[in-house]
Design a protein around this motif. Structure first.
Motif, short mmCIF file in Angstrom:
data_model
loop_
_atom_site.label_atom_id
_atom_site.label_comp_id
_atom_site.label_asym_id
_atom_site.label_seq_id
_atom_site.Cartn_x
_atom_site.Cartn_y
_atom_site.Cartn_z
N GLU A 223 55.98 23.84 47.57
CA GLU A 223 56.94 23.42 47.55
C GLU A 223 56.81 22.07 46.56
N THR A 224 57.44 21.11 45.60
CA THR A 224 57.04 19.61 45.16
C THR A 224 57.52 18.97 46.05
N ASP B 265 60.45 12.80 51.96
CA ASP B 265 61.53 13.52 52.52
C ASP B 265 61.45 14.01 54.01
N ARG C 17 59.34 16.00 48.26
CA ARG C 17 60.70 15.62 48.02
C ARG C 17 60.25 13.97 48.25
N TYR C 18 60.97 13.07 48.23
CA TYR C 18 60.51 11.62 48.24
C TYR C 18 61.82 11.06 48.42
N CYS C 19 61.84 10.33 49.20
CA CYS C 19 63.89 9.17 49.19
C CYS C 19 63.18 8.01 49.03
N TYR D 163 61.91 17.73 53.85
CA TYR D 163 60.68 18.29 53.23
C TYR D 163 59.57 18.48 53.76
#
Length: 234
Positions: free
Chosen positions: A219-220, A171, A222-224, A174
C-alpha cells in the motif's frame, strides 16, 4: 522570514540523542547501503552452484549434460525469486523508516543473515528433487527457512516501530495496517512450516503461496502531513 524548521518539526534535522540509551540516532542511508550490498551478494552467489559440465572428446554430450543439471538451474531461479521479492519490499521500507538505532540495526542484521542463508535450503530442496527419499526433509527444511526469514522481517519491523524509527509523519492507521500485514505473513509461513511436518507437499505449497503473495505491491504510504520529497527530486 526565517524558514528554519522548529526543533519539534518532523522536518527538523535529526538529533543524535533522540533515542536515549540506543546510541546515536542516525538516518537510514548507511543501513540501506549495507543492506543493498548484502542483497547484491546474496543475489549473485547462487549462480556459482550451477556447475559447467566437463567437456570431453568433441563435446557432443554437452546438451544432455546441461539438461541433466536442471536442479541447479531451478535452485538458482527459486533463490533469485526469494531474494528479489524481499529486496523489493526492503526497498519499499526505505520510505517507512526515518532513523536507525542500536536495536534496530541488530534486528536488521538478523534479517540480512537470513537473506544471506536462504539460498542454501533452496539448493538442498532443488537438488533433492531427483531423489524421492530426500525430498520430504528438503521441503521441510525450505519451509522452515522461509518461516524464519519471514519472522526476521517481522522482528525488524517490530523493533523499528517500538524504538520510534518509523517515520512519525505517517498516518498511524496506515502503520497499524502494515503491522497486521506483516503479522499475517509471518503467521502463514509459520503455519506452513508446521504443516510441512505432517504433509510436506501441503506445507511447501503454502510456503510458495506466501512467497508469491509478495508480488502484490504494498500500500502507498499515507502521511498525516505533507509527504517528504522523494530522493533525487528537486
Amino acid at each position: 522570514m526565517d524558514a528554519t524548521p522548529s526543533p519539534l518539526s518532523p522536518d527538523a534535522p535529526l538529533r543524535r540523542d533522540s533515542h536515549e540509551g540506543e546510541g546515536a540516532t542516525r538516518g537510514t542511508a548507511r543501513m540501506e547501503a549495507f543492506a543493498d550490498g548484502v542483497f547484491a551478494i546474496a543475489f549473485t552467489l547462487p549462480v556459482f552452484n550451477i556447475v559447467m559440465p566437463t567437456l570431453g572428446g568433441r563435446g557432443s554430450d554437452l546438451g544432455s549434460d546441461l539438461l541433466a543439471g536442471w536442479p541447479h538451474h531451478l535452485g538458482y531461479l527459486i533463490a533469485s525469486l526469494i531474494i528479489a521479492l524481499y529486496w523489493v519490499h526492503h526497498h519499499f521500507s526505505g520510505a517507512i523508516y526515518r532513523t536507525t538505532g542500536h536495536s534496530f540495526l541488530l534486528a536488521t542484521a538478523l534479517f540480512l543473515t537470513m537473506i544471506g542463508y536462504i539460498a542454501f535450503p533452496v539448493r538442498a530442496f532443488a537438488e533433492s528433487i531427483p531423489h524421492p527419499g530426500a525430498l520430504p526433509d528438503a521441503a521441510r527444511f525450505l519451509s522452515v527457512a522461509l518461516a524464519l526469514t519471514s519472522l526476521s522481517w517481522l522482528t525488524k519491523w517490530s523493533v523499528g516501530r517500538h524504538f520510534g524509527h518509523v517515520d512519525d509523519r505517517l498516518d498511524p492507521a496506515y502503520v497499524d495496517r502494515l503491522t497486521r500485514t506483516y503479522r499475517r505473513m509471518s503467521a502463514w509461513n509459520v503455519a506452513a512450516a508446521l504443516i510441512a511436518w505432517v504433509d510436506w507437499r501441503i506445507g511447501l505449497a503454502m510456503s510458495a503461496a506466501g512467497l508469491l503473495a509478495k508480488l502484490k505491491p504494498p500500500e502507498t504510504p499515507r502521511y498525516c502531513t505533507e509527504a517528504p520529497v522523494i530522493e533525487g527530486e528537486a
